[in-house]
Design an enzyme around this catalytic site. Structure first.
Site, mmCIF file in Angstrom:
data_model
loop_
_atom_site.group_PDB
_atom_site.id
_atom_site.type_symbol
_atom_site.label_atom_id
_atom_site.label_comp_id
_atom_site.label_asym_id
_atom_site.label_seq_id
_atom_site.Cartn_x
_atom_site.Cartn_y
_atom_site.Cartn_z
ATOM 1 N N HIS A 1 0.836 -1.199 0.000
ATOM 2 C CA HIS A 1 0.000 0.000 0.000
ATOM 3 C C HIS A 1 0.872 1.251 0.000
ATOM 4 C CE1 HIS A 1 -3.127 2.856 1.450
ATOM 5 N NE2 HIS A 1 -3.816 2.184 0.566
ATOM 6 N N HIS B 1 -4.363 6.396 -5.819
ATOM 7 C CA HIS B 1 -5.503 7.054 -5.171
ATOM 8 C C HIS B 1 -6.038 8.226 -5.988
ATOM 9 C CE1 HIS B 1 -4.057 4.944 -1.521
ATOM 10 N NE2 HIS B 1 -5.348 4.795 -1.362
ATOM 11 N N HIS C 1 -7.241 -1.664 -5.248
ATOM 12 C CA HIS C 1 -7.504 -2.184 -3.900
ATOM 13 C C HIS C 1 -8.166 -3.557 -3.945
ATOM 14 C CE1 HIS C 1 -6.663 2.012 -2.794
ATOM 15 N NE2 HIS C 1 -6.306 1.523 -1.633
ATOM 16 N N HIS D 1 -14.657 6.369 2.448
ATOM 17 C CA HIS D 1 -13.326 5.745 2.475
ATOM 18 C C HIS D 1 -12.307 6.555 3.265
ATOM 19 C CE1 HIS D 1 -9.204 5.342 0.882
ATOM 20 N NE2 HIS D 1 -9.420 4.119 1.298
ATOM 21 N N HIS E 1 -10.887 6.119 7.331
ATOM 22 C CA HIS E 1 -9.437 6.032 7.602
ATOM 23 C C HIS E 1 -9.048 7.026 8.707
ATOM 24 C CE1 HIS E 1 -7.230 3.316 4.935
ATOM 25 N NE2 HIS E 1 -8.148 3.545 4.014
ATOM 26 N N PHE F 1 -1.637 7.252 3.958
ATOM 27 C CA PHE F 1 -1.411 6.130 3.043
ATOM 28 C C PHE F 1 -0.230 5.224 3.394
ATOM 29 C CE2 PHE F 1 -3.335 9.020 -0.419
ATOM 30 C CZ PHE F 1 -4.612 8.556 -0.151
ATOM 31 N N HIS G 1 -11.498 -2.228 3.489
ATOM 32 C CA HIS G 1 -11.425 -2.270 2.027
ATOM 33 C C HIS G 1 -12.305 -3.338 1.401
ATOM 34 C CE1 HIS G 1 -9.284 0.989 0.303
ATOM 35 N NE2 HIS G 1 -8.682 1.094 1.484
#
Ligand code: C2O
Length: 355
Positions: free
Chosen positions: A92, A112, A121, A252, A256, A274, A287
């Protein structure tokens, strides 16, 4: 005849990248020949059992102990093994901080904030799941999904509060029974008066607000392909396309940030940024839910598909459970049935929550 321009990482270009604007990170795998020799992805044998991903609130003890065993083994593997938990988390970091340059141009690759978000993903979670299954010799093993979009799933799932699923770097004020705020946001990390906004809503109102937001992100605000999938990121463009789809932006990004630690203001590591997000085991059921919502969106909007060959043939690299590096194309992951997994159906209460 001109070939369509496809996105393809140049594996030998792996370099230090910026984990935060003030933090260089190095997430590259050790470099040797076996890091660049790859096979083309093959669909799993259709005679293998279907892996059924279930919602976190409906898991039984048997399943949880299997998953626990698999994750414990994965966490015990050395970093030299591409199946190890650290190497999985670093994938990632690699693809999300621009650690690879694209083949054919020197533009850094970032998955992204564009139409690469959903398919990339999906691949990450898919290989992670296959590896976990193989570590316990169970080819039916499927990851769970965290359905924060329905009332039953709007708290951190109980099992993720215990080892080996628990993770230190989280905001303890958001532990159960705190209801997730799907619209959680913070000011830009660099700003002087950095702060995050707690909604201050009671649990009932928070659930209601979340459902209304889901309706907007999945239905009202996501009628066109680009609104949901994000902007078309073309080969060689580097960072010039910067337009996340509705769901990528929220819930999303917001989930996070909401999970990540308040002790790391600005970035909220680990989930909040990230380079470190996939170190928290909750990243994977988060995810899986995003991946499931991609499927749901398609069924709600007449199965719209992207036909751009540049997107379809863009490819990424992932190790499988046999330690083989696979080159896998976006077109290979457009049918979850062909990938031999499915989602257990849950009621989308938000569908009836037009604000
Ligand atoms: Cu690649 Cu949930 O972020």
């Amino acid at each position: 005849q001109e070939k369509p321009l496809v996105i393809l990482p140049n594996l030998t270009s792996c370099h230090e990248s910026m984990g935060r604007s003030d933090l260089p990170v190095y997430c590259c795998p050790p470099m040797n020949q076996s890091n660049v020799a790859f096979i083309d992805f093959q669909f799993p044998d259709p005679s293998l059992p279907l892996r059924v991903r279930r919602p976190t609130h409906l898991l039984d003890d048997d399943y949880i102990s299997k998953y626990k065993k698999a994750l414990t083994i994965m966490k015990s593997l050395p970093d030299t093994d591409p199946r190890s938990y650290t190497r999985q988390a670093n994938l990632h970091c690699l693809y999300c901080t621009g650690a690879y340059n694209q083949q054919g141009s020197n533009a850094p690759l970032n998955i992204h904030r564009s139409w690469l978000f959903f398919p990339w993903h999906r691949m990450l979670v898919y290989f992670h799941e296959r590896i976990l299954g193989s570590l316990i010799g169970d080819d039916t093993f499927a990851l769970p999904f965290w359905p924060w979009d329905i009332p039953e799933g709007m708290v951190i799932p109980e099992m993720y509060m215990k080892a080996p699923f628990f993770h230190e770097a989280r905001d303890f004020s958001h532990f159960p029974p705190s209801v997730v705020d799907l619209d959680y946001s913070c000011t830009t990390p660099s700003s002087e008066d950095y702060r995050c906004f707690e909604s201050g809503l009671g649990p009932g109102d928070q659930v209601h607000t979340n459902l209304a937001m889901m309706y907007n992100q999945m239905v009202a605000g996501a009628k066109k392909m680009e609104l949901f999938m994000g902007c078309p990121y073309k080969a060689g463009e580097g960072g010039s396309c910067d337009g996340p789809g509705t769901i990528e932006l929220a819930p999303h990004n917001t989930v996070h940030k909401w999970v990540g630690s308040n002790l790391n203001p600005g970035s909220r590591e680990d989930m909040g940024v990230f380079y470190s997000a996939a170190r928290d085991p909750i990243f994977y059921p988060h995810h899986a839910n995003i991946d499931r919502l991609w499927e749901v969106w398609r069924t709600l909007h007449g199965n719209k598909v992207i036909t751009d060959p540049g997107w379809l043939d863009s490819s990424f690299f992932f190790y499988d459970e046999k330690l083989q590096l696979n080159r896998i194309k976006i077109r290979d992951v457009l049918s979850i049935t062909k990938l031999q997994y499915a989602y257990e159906k849950v009621d989308f209460t938000w569908l009836h929550n037009r604000p």
